[in-house]
Design an enzyme around this catalytic site. Structure first.
Site, PDB file in Angstrom:
ATOM      1  N   CYS A 160      29.055 -28.720   0.858  1.00 17.03           N
ATOM      2  CA  CYS A 160      27.636 -29.134   1.745  1.00 17.03           C
ATOM      3  C   CYS A 160      26.553 -27.838   0.375  1.00 17.03           C
ATOM      4  O   CYS A 160      25.868 -28.522   0.244  1.00 17.03           O
ATOM      5  CB  CYS A 160      27.508 -27.618   2.678  1.00 17.03           C
ATOM      6  SG  CYS A 160      27.916 -26.159   2.734  1.00 17.03           S
TER       7      CYS A 160
HETATM    8  P1  NAD Z   1      30.705 -33.990  11.817  1.00 20.52           P
HETATM    9  O1  NAD Z   1      28.975 -34.402  11.710  1.00 20.52           O
HETATM   10  O2  NAD Z   1      30.675 -35.428  11.403  1.00 20.52           O
HETATM   11  O3  NAD Z   1      31.898 -33.596  12.471  1.00 20.52           O
HETATM   12  C1  NAD Z   1      31.785 -31.771  12.440  1.00 20.52           C
HETATM   13  C2  NAD Z   1      32.103 -31.664  13.697  1.00 20.52           C
HETATM   14  O4  NAD Z   1      31.485 -32.113  14.615  1.00 20.52           O
HETATM   15  C3  NAD Z   1      33.598 -32.176  14.036  1.00 20.52           C
HETATM   16  O5  NAD Z   1      34.860 -31.144  14.558  1.00 20.52           O
HETATM   17  C4  NAD Z   1      33.381 -33.390  14.467  1.00 20.52           C
HETATM   18  O6  NAD Z   1      34.101 -34.251  15.920  1.00 20.52           O
HETATM   19  C5  NAD Z   1      32.180 -32.494  15.994  1.00 20.52           C
HETATM   20  N1  NAD Z   1      31.700 -33.621  16.834  1.00 20.52           N
HETATM   21  C6  NAD Z   1      31.296 -34.437  16.377  1.00 20.52           C
HETATM   22  N2  NAD Z   1      30.190 -35.803  17.275  1.00 20.52           N
HETATM   23  C7  NAD Z   1      30.065 -34.210  17.545  1.00 20.52           C
HETATM   24  C8  NAD Z   1      29.474 -34.123  19.237  1.00 20.52           C
HETATM   25  N3  NAD Z   1      28.468 -35.720  19.562  1.00 20.52           N
HETATM   26  N4  NAD Z   1      29.311 -33.194  19.951  1.00 20.52           N
HETATM   27  C9  NAD Z   1      29.520 -32.228  19.491  1.00 20.52           C
HETATM   28  N5  NAD Z   1      30.609 -32.082  18.282  1.00 20.52           N
HETATM   29  C10 NAD Z   1      30.659 -32.802  17.328  1.00 20.52           C
HETATM   30  O7  NAD Z   1      31.018 -32.944  10.555  1.00 20.52           O
HETATM   31  P2  NAD Z   1      31.453 -33.188   8.921  1.00 20.52           P
HETATM   32  O8  NAD Z   1      31.828 -35.111   8.265  1.00 20.52           O
HETATM   33  O9  NAD Z   1      33.034 -33.600   9.872  1.00 20.52           O
HETATM   34  O10 NAD Z   1      31.811 -32.007   7.678  1.00 20.52           O
HETATM   35  C11 NAD Z   1      30.403 -32.417   6.900  1.00 20.52           C
HETATM   36  C12 NAD Z   1      29.824 -31.775   6.985  1.00 20.52           C
HETATM   37  O11 NAD Z   1      29.587 -30.309   6.826  1.00 20.52           O
HETATM   38  C13 NAD Z   1      28.928 -32.546   5.997  1.00 20.52           C
HETATM   39  O12 NAD Z   1      27.416 -32.208   6.046  1.00 20.52           O
HETATM   40  C14 NAD Z   1      28.183 -30.975   5.317  1.00 20.52           C
HETATM   41  O13 NAD Z   1      27.596 -30.596   4.456  1.00 20.52           O
HETATM   42  C15 NAD Z   1      29.018 -29.964   6.117  1.00 20.52           C
HETATM   43  N6  NAD Z   1      28.997 -28.638   5.710  1.00 20.52           N
HETATM   44  C16 NAD Z   1      28.052 -27.839   5.933  1.00 20.52           C
HETATM   45  C17 NAD Z   1      28.175 -26.432   5.377  1.00 20.52           C
HETATM   46  C18 NAD Z   1      26.774 -25.561   5.688  1.00 20.52           C
HETATM   47  O14 NAD Z   1      27.726 -24.230   5.319  1.00 20.52           O
HETATM   48  N7  NAD Z   1      26.216 -25.400   5.641  1.00 20.52           N
HETATM   49  C19 NAD Z   1      30.030 -25.912   4.958  1.00 20.52           C
HETATM   50  C20 NAD Z   1      31.021 -27.262   5.373  1.00 20.52           C
HETATM   51  C21 NAD Z   1      30.366 -28.321   5.691  1.00 20.52           C
END
Ligand code: NAD
Length: 486
Positions: A286
């Protein structure tokens, strides 16, 4: 050993899914299927929340320092199992060993910090205008917390949420990311070995729209702590708004983090930090530095230094490597498509832009640097989550600050300058949750609050003492000691 079958962790033991369905987990290193993962259902979520709800009360009544001791023990055990956990992280993400090992160490560090928070757990005492009355605030646990995980740092992601949640007296149901499923199960065994009572922590496997939504909808869940993409974060917030009874929602989302290189910068140092910001963890952070904003006067010198340093980046997952694969073939295809689209709109590829052929069929993309991308282009505005960064030329400091702020994100940012006025101006005028001077765009520690503004988050900070504000409610206590005399 990475298991061939990955299941849930419920009530202190591994558990299958009521659906009977599974999905594949593939290795980013060589595209091989490494495991079948149970595809959880709403019924599985209910079982996990049942276990959490049953265990939450007794856990909340254990004194906070004792809860901290269990978290501290888990941190100590984690250090002794660096190889086991590092290997799980490496199989799931493909990241180079030193980064996987660093993730284990930083997760243990967080447990040590959170152990000591259990002995502080401070509230406030306040005065009262009424005689014989005392007023104070206490931290109160929320009850059952949902922790929904991203894939990029699976162990640190869980540690950041679960350690503070437990110290605060909550039970937790974690939703593993479908691309990093085993870490949450191994973490459950670790907590149990450290003495955590059964049911206080569970982990469910499955797809977001199936398992994630079921968890968000369960009325017994009092907090949804989510780290992931903006789109999913917003969907979760909306869904919680539709519940008969609201829940607290903590969103830690993406970034489009700038690194500004001023005309008085140490160009070599700035190039070193720009490369680390853009390419560590293959840009799947992120806090990745995806916009390098450079003063016109030193643009050419900086570009040369950047390209030289980027050419030396070792791509692979071995002990000496720096930039691993991206998480999935779909992600690799998306990133290649983004570069292709940008070049068709006029961008120039200075480095990378292609798959690393020698590492096929692994999902390795060469560190990629583009220039000539307009700042209002989608490539400049959307988080890519891959090893791609863009160079932008600006006339002066004001233009750099304006560009730094000109996205929907506000997670982190860095400036390279030795001019104290520019440093203070950057701190004051760049809107983000973390700013770094003469360093990379990332930077987090167990004691440091981390989070973003705008589309990068909804105001919470993890970890640091501030993480306790995510996993506790403040309760104000008014005691009338001698009501008859009031
Ligand atoms: P994502 O949003 O695709 O998935 C994250 C999680 O949400 C997964 O476990 C997924 O199964 C779940 N999910 C998906 N749809 C859902 C729904 N409708 N309801 C509930 N849960 C649902 O994200 P990703 O691609 O796995 O992760 C990458 C993202 O995370 C990037 O945008 C990154 O910047 C962010 N990130 C942020 C931080 C921070 O501290 N700000 C840290 C690490 C990653």
């Amino acid at each position: 050993m990475y298991p061939r079958e990955i299941v849930h962790w419920i009530s202190g033991e591994t558990a299958g899914s009521s659906s009977g369905a599974t999905f594949e987990k593939r290795s980013p290193i060589d595209d091989a299927v490494v495991a079948q993962v149970v595809r959880g259902s709403a019924a599985d979520v209910t079982r996990a929340v049942d276990a959490a709800a049953a265990a939450a009360d007794a856990w909340s009544r254990m004194p906070a320092p004792r809860r901290g001791e269990i978290v501290g023990r888990a941190a100590a055990v984690l250090r002794t199992r660096e190889r086991e956990f590092g290997e799980i992280v490496q199989v799931e993400t493909g990241k180079p060993w030193k980064n996987a090992a660093a993730e284990v160490a930083s997760s243990a560090d967080l447990g040590v910090f959170m152990e000591s928070e259990g002995s502080r757990f401070y509230g406030k005492t306040m005065t009262s205008p009424i005689p014989n009355r005392s007023v104070r605030t206490e931290r109160a646990p929320i009850g059952v917390c949902a922790a929904i995980m991203p894939f990029n740092s699976p162990l640190a992601g869980i540690a950041w949420k679960v350690f503070p949640a437990l110290v605060c007296g909550n039970a937790v149901v974690a939703k593993s990311h479908e691309l990093a499923p085993q870490t949450a199960v191994a973490f459950g065994q670790l907590l149990q070995d450290a003495g955590l009572p059964r049911g206080v922590y569970s982990a469910v496997q499955g797809l977001g729209p199936e398992v994630g939504t079921a968890l968000v909808d369960d009325p017994r869940v009092g907090l949804v702590s989510f780290t992931g993409s903006v789109a999913t974060g917003k969907a979760i917030q909306q869904r919680v708004s539709g519940r008969p009874v609201l829940a607290k929602v903590c969103l830690e989302l993406g970034g489009k983090n700038p690194l500004i290189v001023c005309d008085d910068a140490d160009v070599t140092l700035a190039a070193e930090h720009a490369v680390a910001s853009a390419f560590i963890d293959a840009g799947q952070r992120c806090a990745a530095g995806s916009r390098i904003i450079v003063f016109d006067r030193i643009y050419d010198a900086f570009r040369d230094a950047l390209l030289t340093r980027a050419a030396a980046v070792k791509v692979g997952s071995g002990p000496q490597d720096e930039c691993g694969p991206v998480i999935s073939r779909a992600s690799l295809d998306r990133l290649l498509g983004a570069v292709d689209g940008a070049t068709r709109r006029g961008a120039r590829v200075l480095a990378g832009g292609h798959v690393v052929d020698a590492l096929k069929p692994g999902y390795y993309m060469a560190p990629t640097i583009l220039e000539g991308v307009p700042h209002d282009d989608e490539l400049s505005q959307q988080e890519l989550f891959g090893p791609i960064t863009c160079l932008y030329r600006v006339a002066d400091f004001d233009a750099a600050i304006q560009m730094a702020n000109a996205t929907a994100f506000g997670l982190t940012g860095a400036i390279h300058t030795f001019n104290s006025n520019r440093i203070e101006q950057f701190i004051a005028r760049y809107r983000a949750g973390l700013v770094s001077i003469n360093g990379p765009t990332y930077g987090a520690g167990p004691h440091m609050p981390f989070g973003g503004v705008k589309n990068s988050g909804n105001g919470f900070r993890e970890p640091g003492t501030e993480a306790l504000d995510v996993y506790c409610e403040w309760k104000t206590v008014v005691v009338n000691h001698d009501p008859a005399r009031v």
